[in-house]
Design a protein around this motif. Structure first.
Motif, PDB file in Angstrom:
ATOM      1  N   GLY A  10       0.817  -1.211   0.000  1.00 38.43           N
ATOM      2  CA  GLY A  10       0.000   0.000   0.000  1.00 38.43           C
ATOM      3  C   GLY A  10       0.846   1.255   0.000  1.00 38.43           C
ATOM      4  N   LEU A  11       1.920   1.260   0.803  1.00 38.01           N
ATOM      5  CA  LEU A  11       2.820   2.414   0.822  1.00 38.01           C
ATOM      6  C   LEU A  11       3.539   2.571  -0.514  1.00 38.01           C
ATOM      7  CD1 LEU A  11       4.350   2.148   4.411  1.00 38.01           C
ATOM      8  CD2 LEU A  11       2.883   3.976   3.536  1.00 38.01           C
ATOM      9  N   GLY A  12       3.866   1.438  -1.155  1.00 37.45           N
ATOM     10  CA  GLY A  12       4.516   1.514  -2.461  1.00 37.45           C
ATOM     11  C   GLY A  12       3.662   2.239  -3.489  1.00 37.45           C
ATOM     12  N   PHE A  13       2.380   1.913  -3.563  1.00 33.41           N
ATOM     13  CA  PHE A  13       1.491   2.594  -4.502  1.00 33.41           C
ATOM     14  C   PHE A  13       1.237   4.046  -4.080  1.00 33.41           C
ATOM     15  CE2 PHE A  13       0.394  -1.840  -5.561  1.00 33.41           C
ATOM     16  CZ  PHE A  13       0.543  -1.765  -6.950  1.00 33.41           C
ATOM     17  N   PHE A  14       1.226   4.289  -2.781  1.00 36.57           N
ATOM     18  CA  PHE A  14       1.063   5.661  -2.307  1.00 36.57           C
ATOM     19  C   PHE A  14       2.220   6.540  -2.773  1.00 36.57           C
ATOM     20  CE2 PHE A  14       2.516   8.704   0.917  1.00 36.57           C
ATOM     21  CZ  PHE A  14       1.464   9.617   0.883  1.00 36.57           C
ATOM     22  N   PHE A  15       3.445   6.013  -2.714  1.00 34.15           N
ATOM     23  CA  PHE A  15       4.595   6.818  -3.115  1.00 34.15           C
ATOM     24  C   PHE A  15       4.574   7.136  -4.603  1.00 34.15           C
ATOM     25  CE2 PHE A  15       6.754   4.890   0.747  1.00 34.15           C
ATOM     26  CZ  PHE A  15       6.665   6.062   1.476  1.00 34.15           C
ATOM     27  N   ILE A  16       4.031   6.243  -5.423  1.00 29.91           N
ATOM     28  CA  ILE A  16       3.914   6.552  -6.850  1.00 29.91           C
ATOM     29  C   ILE A  16       3.033   7.780  -7.040  1.00 29.91           C
ATOM     30  CG2 ILE A  16       2.999   5.751  -9.054  1.00 29.91           C
ATOM     31  CD1 ILE A  16       3.852   2.943  -8.309  1.00 29.91           C
ATOM     32  N   ALA A  17       1.866   7.780  -6.386  1.00 31.18           N
ATOM     33  CA  ALA A  17       0.955   8.927  -6.496  1.00 31.18           C
ATOM     34  C   ALA A  17       1.585  10.187  -5.902  1.00 31.18           C
ATOM     35  CB  ALA A  17      -0.359   8.599  -5.787  1.00 31.18           C
TER      36      ALA A  17
END
Length: 534
Positions: A396-403
């Motif tokens: 979840g944090l990985g996808f958050f950092f993309i955004a």
């Protein structure tokens, strides 16, 4: 061996690793960001980029010292707390660590002094080369450490020698090019780049919000946004590749992080939510997306992903085979020339480690009953609830950092920091507060990797409880308290130094000029000026 000693030894090593990985990710990421910043300085010949580079190099230096100190301690702990581990696999595991010291650390140590003290002694291109070599050394260090750790996860290129009673290298090339190690390296290094990018972005946002050193802050923000976006995308893509390698090499870890108790028809679905139960051996309130896990882990619609129950049955079969290998080894201890025993050993040697799991319950695995074998087989299942939720937190944090980095990149390059409705200021406030999140994601990833390997110190070869030293509980508590006090103190010192450097800002103390320097209460001294507030 006393299980309390084993558990405390694991706790001590975990704490040391925790401290080490507080410093290493920032070192990895900042090193290459310095290369980018200094490359812009060399290409443009604009003094402000020298100021930018020197400021972040100061923060890199503070972090670098602590990373070295904690890393050295971790290597010593293999000998002090895990002596049988070191004896049993030291010929293999020790080689990458030795190469890391001889190649990467010496390279890093040689050039780091030149990078810090060579600004006025080297040409711009020569100094850029030293900065690049420091970055290369930092990342090579991570490579060799992860080759060692990857071998623990997937012990390829080696075998057990019944004559020496130790593991030995059979193919060092296979150890180096271990697919698990390579996947872990690119994924881990990319995570370090994300960590550094969030840090630079957060500090730059703080300066912009305060109206201090804005020229430096905006340039740093832009570099961090671009570098961070590329890194965040690579973390997710390479994380997917890491998941693919689990299908062939660590199937129990894959099944556990998905809380997949039963084998499903291909292609398996991925669980978005659920409450795994170790006691009931099932996942409650499970919500799945069809096909996704099968596509990720097998790259096909027909590949099967084995469930925990099926893998436990396979472990029982391997334990039974391992008992035969163990019996053959015991006979070879008595008579090295027993060709019948050697033939049996060669047939079953890949399962010897599984027989060792029984030593947790009895001194001689050859006396195991079917119930003992089943009990030992279930110890190959790691803590499923911890695996399940840590993986989802990390992903979840990985996808958050993309955004997050996509928004930062848009704000810096498209809007030129001119967002309407106060979006920029709101985003920058958020950027300051989320600085700790990459560290949480990285620590979650490491805990996931190491818990997922349990009960093995070396997957399928050496159970963790057999690798510990013969120490007493008071001895281990003494070292735990000592290390915690020492590294806790060092961590506090580092944070205070970093905060002091950030508060001081990107000012060239030895070379301030004109009104800008006077505005900061500094004397003028050409040729480099402080960056004025905007």
């Amino acid at each position: 061996m006393d299980m309390a000693v084993i558990e405390l030894s694991r706790v001590q090593f975990a704490l040391t690793a925790l401290y080490h990985f507080l410093f290493v990710p920032l070192t990895l990421g900042l090193s290459f960001m310095l290369v980018i910043m200094e490359s812009i300085y060399v290409m443009t010949d604009r003094p402000i980029w020298r100021v930018v580079t020197r400021f972040w190099a100061k923060l890199f230096a503070i972090n670098f010292v602590l990373g070295v100190a904690t890393g050295i301690t971790m290597e010593f702990e293999f000998g002090t707390n895990w002596s049988y581990f070191s004896h049993y696999v030291g010929d293999i595991f020790g080689a990458p660590l030795a190469i890391e010291g001889l190649m990467a650390f010496f390279l890093e140590a040689t050039f780091v002094g030149m990078m810090f003290f060579g600004w006025d002694r080297l040409s711009k291109r020569q100094h850029l080369f030293t900065t690049f070599m420091v970055a290369l050394g930092s990342n090579l260090s991570a490579l060799w450490i992860l080759i060692a750790n990857g071998w623990m996860q997937h012990p390829t290129g080696s075998h057990f020698n019944p004559d020496t009673m130790r593991m030995e290298v059979t193919d060092f090339g296979a150890v180096i090019f271990n697919p698990v190690a390579q996947a872990k390296f690119v994924h881990t290094v990319s995570a370090g780049y994300v960590c550094a990018s969030v840090f630079v972005l957060g500090v730059s946002s703080y300066y912009i919000l305060r109206g201090k050193w804005v020229a430096v802050a905006k340039r740093s923000f832009t570099v961090a946004a671009a570098f961070g976006l590329a890194s965040a995308l690579s973390v997710v893509v390479l994380g997917d590749e890491s998941g693919y390698t689990l299908t062939d090499n660590q199937r129990m870890k894959l099944a556990s992080l998905e809380a997949m108790w039963h084998t499903e028809p291909a292609p398996a679905g991925i669980a978005l939510f659920g409450i795994p139960s170790m006691e009931g051996r099932k996942t409650l309130y499970e919500v799945k997306v069809p096909y996704v896990l099968g596509l990720i882990s097998t790259r096909s619609l027909t590949g099967k992903v084995a469930g925990i129950d099926e893998l436990v049955v396979k472990a029982e079969t391997r334990i039974e085979s391992g008992i035969k290998a163990y019996d053959a080894v015991e006979k070879l201890k008595v008579n090295r020339g027993d060709m019948t025993a050697r033939a049996v050993f060669e047939e079953h040697k890949l399962d010897l480690g599984y027989a060792m799991l029984l030593k947790r319950f009895m001194p001689d695995p050859r006396g195991a009953t079917p119930a003992d074998i089943e009990k030992a087989a279930w110890t190959t299942v790691p803590n499923v609830p911890v695996m399940f939720w840590l993986f989802r937190a990390m992903a979840g944090l990985g996808f958050f950092f993309i955004a997050f980095f996509a928004a930062a990149f848009w704000m810096a390059t498209i809007r030129r920091f001119g967002c309407a409705n106060g979006f920029c200021r709101l985003f920058m406030r958020a950027a300051v507060w989320i600085i700790p999140l990459p560290w949480l994601a990285i620590e979650a990833g490491w805990v996931l990797a190491e818990i997922g390997r349990q009960p093995w110190a070396i997957d399928g070869v050496l159970p963790t409880f057999l690798g510990a030293s013969s120490l007493t509980v008071p001895q281990i508590w003494t070292t735990i308290i000592g290390f915690t006090a020492l590294y806790g103190t060092l961590a506090v010192i580092e944070v205070r130094l970093m905060l002091a450097a950030i508060a001081h800002g990107p000012i060239e103390d030895h070379a301030l000029a004109g009104p800008a320097g006077a505005a900061h209460g500094q004397s003028a001294h050409p040729p480099y000026a402080a960056v004025p507030a905007e």
